[in-house]
Design a protein around this motif. Structure first.
Motif, PDB file in Angstrom:
ATOM      1  N   ASP A  73       0.748  -1.143  -0.329  1.00 18.22           N
ATOM      2  CA  ASP A  73      -0.572   0.182  -0.095  1.00 18.22           C
ATOM      3  C   ASP A  73       0.972   1.243   0.001  1.00 18.22           C
ATOM      4  N   ALA A  74       0.290   2.166  -0.909  1.00 14.72           N
ATOM      5  CA  ALA A  74       1.303   3.303  -0.843  1.00 14.72           C
ATOM      6  C   ALA A  74       1.290   4.693   0.389  1.00 14.72           C
ATOM      7  N   ILE A  75       2.372   4.969   0.830  1.00 14.14           N
ATOM      8  CA  ILE A  75       2.254   6.150   2.213  1.00 14.14           C
ATOM      9  C   ILE A  75       2.629   7.329   1.709  1.00 14.14           C
ATOM     10  N   SER A  76       3.287   7.511   0.239  1.00 15.22           N
ATOM     11  CA  SER A  76       3.155   8.484  -0.312  1.00 15.22           C
ATOM     12  C   SER A  76       2.764   9.341  -1.801  1.00 15.22           C
ATOM     13  N   ASN A  77       3.149  10.231  -1.851  1.00 22.84           N
ATOM     14  CA  ASN A  77       2.480  10.795  -3.274  1.00 22.84           C
ATOM     15  C   ASN A  77       3.523   9.786  -4.534  1.00 22.84           C
ATOM     16  N   LYS A  78       4.175   9.161  -3.790  1.00 17.81           N
ATOM     17  CA  LYS A  78       5.677   8.698  -5.574  1.00 17.81           C
ATOM     18  C   LYS A  78       5.310   7.332  -5.348  1.00 17.81           C
ATOM     19  N   ASN A  79       4.389   6.617  -4.409  1.00 13.22           N
ATOM     20  CA  ASN A  79       3.952   5.393  -4.545  1.00 13.22           C
ATOM     21  C   ASN A  79       4.958   4.666  -4.266  1.00 13.22           C
ATOM     22  N   GLU A  80       5.675   4.861  -2.538  1.00 10.75           N
ATOM     23  CA  GLU A  80       6.345   5.085  -2.765  1.00 10.75           C
ATOM     24  C   GLU A  80       5.594   3.407  -1.401  1.00 10.75           C
ATOM     25  N   ALA A  81       6.091   2.324  -0.870  1.00  8.78           N
ATOM     26  CA  ALA A  81       5.472   1.759   0.353  1.00  8.78           C
ATOM     27  C   ALA A  81       6.023   1.712   1.375  1.00  8.78           C
ATOM     28  N   ILE A  82       5.811   0.977   2.885  1.00  8.06           N
ATOM     29  CA  ILE A  82       6.927   1.081   3.645  1.00  8.06           C
ATOM     30  C   ILE A  82       8.057   0.370   3.232  1.00  8.06           C
ATOM     31  N   ASP A 121       6.451  -1.969   8.497  1.00  8.84           N
ATOM     32  CA  ASP A 121       7.305  -1.776   9.976  1.00  8.84           C
ATOM     33  C   ASP A 121       7.776  -0.714   8.961  1.00  8.84           C
ATOM     34  N   PHE A 122       8.308  -0.142   9.683  1.00 13.13           N
ATOM     35  CA  PHE A 122       8.799   1.399   9.245  1.00 13.13           C
ATOM     36  C   PHE A 122       9.409   1.750  10.533  1.00 13.13           C
ATOM     37  N   TYR A 123      10.585   1.462  10.013  1.00 12.51           N
ATOM     38  CA  TYR A 123      12.248   1.541  11.382  1.00 12.51           C
ATOM     39  C   TYR A 123      13.041   2.913  11.667  1.00 12.51           C
ATOM     40  N   GLY A 124      12.973   2.849  10.321  1.00 10.81           N
ATOM     41  CA  GLY A 124      13.688   4.542  10.824  1.00 10.81           C
ATOM     42  C   GLY A 124      15.594   4.259  10.347  1.00 10.81           C
ATOM     43  N   ALA A 179      -1.574   8.054   9.588  1.00 12.11           N
ATOM     44  CA  ALA A 179      -0.670   9.125  10.628  1.00 12.11           C
ATOM     45  C   ALA A 179       0.667   8.656   9.521  1.00 12.11           C
ATOM     46  N   VAL A 180       0.984   8.003   9.182  1.00 11.50           N
ATOM     47  CA  VAL A 180       1.925   7.394   8.914  1.00 11.50           C
ATOM     48  C   VAL A 180       2.457   8.630   7.834  1.00 11.50           C
ATOM     49  N   ILE A 181       1.253   8.596   6.730  1.00 15.69           N
ATOM     50  CA  ILE A 181       1.199   9.285   5.392  1.00 15.69           C
ATOM     51  C   ILE A 181       1.933  10.712   5.936  1.00 15.69           C
ATOM     52  N   SER A 182       1.172  10.994   6.866  1.00 14.57           N
ATOM     53  CA  SER A 182       1.401  12.651   7.301  1.00 14.57           C
ATOM     54  C   SER A 182       2.938  12.934   8.283  1.00 14.57           C
ATOM     55  N   LYS A 183       2.789  11.708   9.259  1.00 20.20           N
ATOM     56  CA  LYS A 183       4.869  11.304   8.859  1.00 20.20           C
ATOM     57  C   LYS A 183       6.089  11.470   7.570  1.00 20.20           C
ATOM     58  N   ILE A 184       5.344  10.490   7.631  1.00 23.14           N
ATOM     59  CA  ILE A 184       6.522  10.299   5.767  1.00 23.14           C
ATOM     60  C   ILE A 184       6.552  11.938   5.311  1.00 23.14           C
ATOM     61  N   LEU A 227       6.691   3.589  12.605  1.00 21.66           N
ATOM     62  CA  LEU A 227       5.644   3.583  12.386  1.00 21.66           C
ATOM     63  C   LEU A 227       4.412   2.054  11.693  1.00 21.66           C
ATOM     64  N   GLY A 228       3.860   2.034  11.299  1.00 23.03           N
ATOM     65  CA  GLY A 228       2.951   0.586  11.314  1.00 23.03           C
ATOM     66  C   GLY A 228       1.687   0.893  10.485  1.00 23.03           C
ATOM     67  N   VAL A 229       0.790   0.318   9.899  1.00 20.25           N
ATOM     68  CA  VAL A 229      -0.050   0.202   9.729  1.00 20.25           C
ATOM     69  C   VAL A 229      -1.127  -1.329   9.924  1.00 20.25           C
ATOM     70  N   THR A 230      -0.908  -1.146  11.318  1.00 19.22           N
ATOM     71  CA  THR A 230      -1.491  -2.236  11.732  1.00 19.22           C
ATOM     72  C   THR A 230      -3.308  -2.592  11.646  1.00 19.22           C
ATOM     73  N   TYR A 231      -3.863  -1.395  11.642  1.00 20.12           N
ATOM     74  CA  TYR A 231      -5.218  -0.586  10.983  1.00 20.12           C
ATOM     75  C   TYR A 231      -5.107   0.037  10.463  1.00 20.12           C
ATOM     76  N   LYS A 232      -6.726  -0.071   9.004  1.00 23.83           N
ATOM     77  CA  LYS A 232      -6.438   0.516   8.333  1.00 23.83           C
ATOM     78  C   LYS A 232      -6.856   2.476   8.433  1.00 23.83           C
ATOM     79  N   LYS A 233      -7.052   2.584   9.662  1.00 25.38           N
ATOM     80  CA  LYS A 233      -7.013   4.110  10.398  1.00 25.38           C
ATOM     81  C   LYS A 233      -5.437   4.622  10.339  1.00 25.38           C
TER      82      LYS A 233
END
Length: 297
Positions: A21-30, A119-122, A277-282, A267-273
């Motif tokens: 699932d993309a989490i940036s405007n460049k179609n990048e996933a975690i 999972d986004f680890y940094g 928050a992940v998009i905002s942080k990225i 950062l992670g997407v355990t739930y759809k909601k």
């Protein structure tokens, strides 16, 4: 060094293939951010552990992106990737994270780290792991784990499960204990155990499945997996988890695990909601120059 990405999960709670699932405007996933951080830290190969039903999809996405950046290998985790004597024709759910890693055995001959795809680890986590793997003898059973402060790993949209880590005075792991139904309630981190609420201190370290291994781990996993199948092959949901393997190796004194503490926020997407928050942080991390506007251009 090799990066092994466990990407065969079914995303039951999320409701779909969250690993793509993309989490940036460049179609990048975690996954993209993990690979980007790993490449910067000197990793030379990435092994994707996936399911056959989306192998071609993930190949089409990542082979062009990663061309000339890092060597790419794909292996498939299937329910049938087990000894024939234990076959369970009705089983649909994958056999768990430790089994996923076992399927990568023939693709990994060097020190490596293993992570979850969603999972986004940094960058700091990859830097610490790269330092450890670079100085570790590949024939040893000296392993490592990146430990996150539990307060940096919670979801605002529901409870989570985390592996609480117990360390000795030398920052070596003694045991990982699974805690379930963890939530932040009235500024306290609470989990459930035997229908009772208990508190975890905010700075307690937890495992987010970011492990560093030498190739010896594959040999060490085979007997525990055989035992697991003997006891559970008729079940539909029991899974063979990496923390369970690590606990077994620690209990039998067959390995050591150095805990590498990071102050990074998970950062992670355990739930759809969680996605918003992940998009905002990225977006914020890109704006601050931690990541370029486009990772692969």
């Amino acid at each position: 060094m090799t990066l092994v990405i466990l990407a065969a999960g079914m995303g039951t709670r999320y409701g779909g293939l969250k690993q793509l699932d993309a989490i940036s405007n460049k179609n990048e996933a975690i996954i993209d951010f993990s690979i980007y951080d790993a490449v910067k830290c000197g990793f030379k190969k990435v092994v994707f552990v996936v399911r056959k039903d989306f192998l071609e999809t993930i190949k089409a996405l990542y082979l062009p992106k990663l061309h000339n950046k890092i060597k790419v290998v794909f292996v498939c985790q299937e329910v049938t990737n087990i000894p024939e004597e234990f076959n369970n024709s009705s089983r649909v759910k994958p056999w768990g994270t430790a089994h996923a890693l076992l399927t990568a055995k023939n693709a990994v001959n060097e020190n490596f780290c293993v992570i979850n795809a969603d999972d986004f680890y940094g960058a700091n986590a990859f830097l610490k792991m790269a330092e450890f793997l670079n100085k570790t003898d590949s024939s040893s059973c000296e392993y490592a784990m990146v430990g996150f402060k539990i307060q940096n790993t919670l979801s605002e949209n529901g409870s989570v499960s985390r592996g609480e880590c117990y360390l000795d005075s030398g920052k070596y792991l003694k045991r990982v204990v699974e805690r379930t139904n963890i939530s932040l309630i009235n500024n306290r981190i609470i989990y459930s155990e035997n229908n009772q609420e208990k508190e975890i201190q905010k700075n307690s370290l937890v495992s987010m499945n970011f492990w560093g291994f030498t190739p010896t781990i594959f040999r060490e996993m085979e007997t525990p997996f055989h035992q697991f199948l003997k006891e559970n092959y008729r079940t539909e949901k029991e899974e063979f988890y990496l923390p369970s393997v690590v606990n077994h190796l620690l209990d039998t004194q067959k390995a050591t695990v150095k805990v590498l503490e990071t102050s990074s926020n998970w950062l992670g997407v355990t739930y759809k909601k969680d996605k918003a928050a992940v998009i905002s942080k990225i977006t914020e991390l890109k704006k601050d120059g931690v990541y370029p506007e486009s990772l692969w251009n």
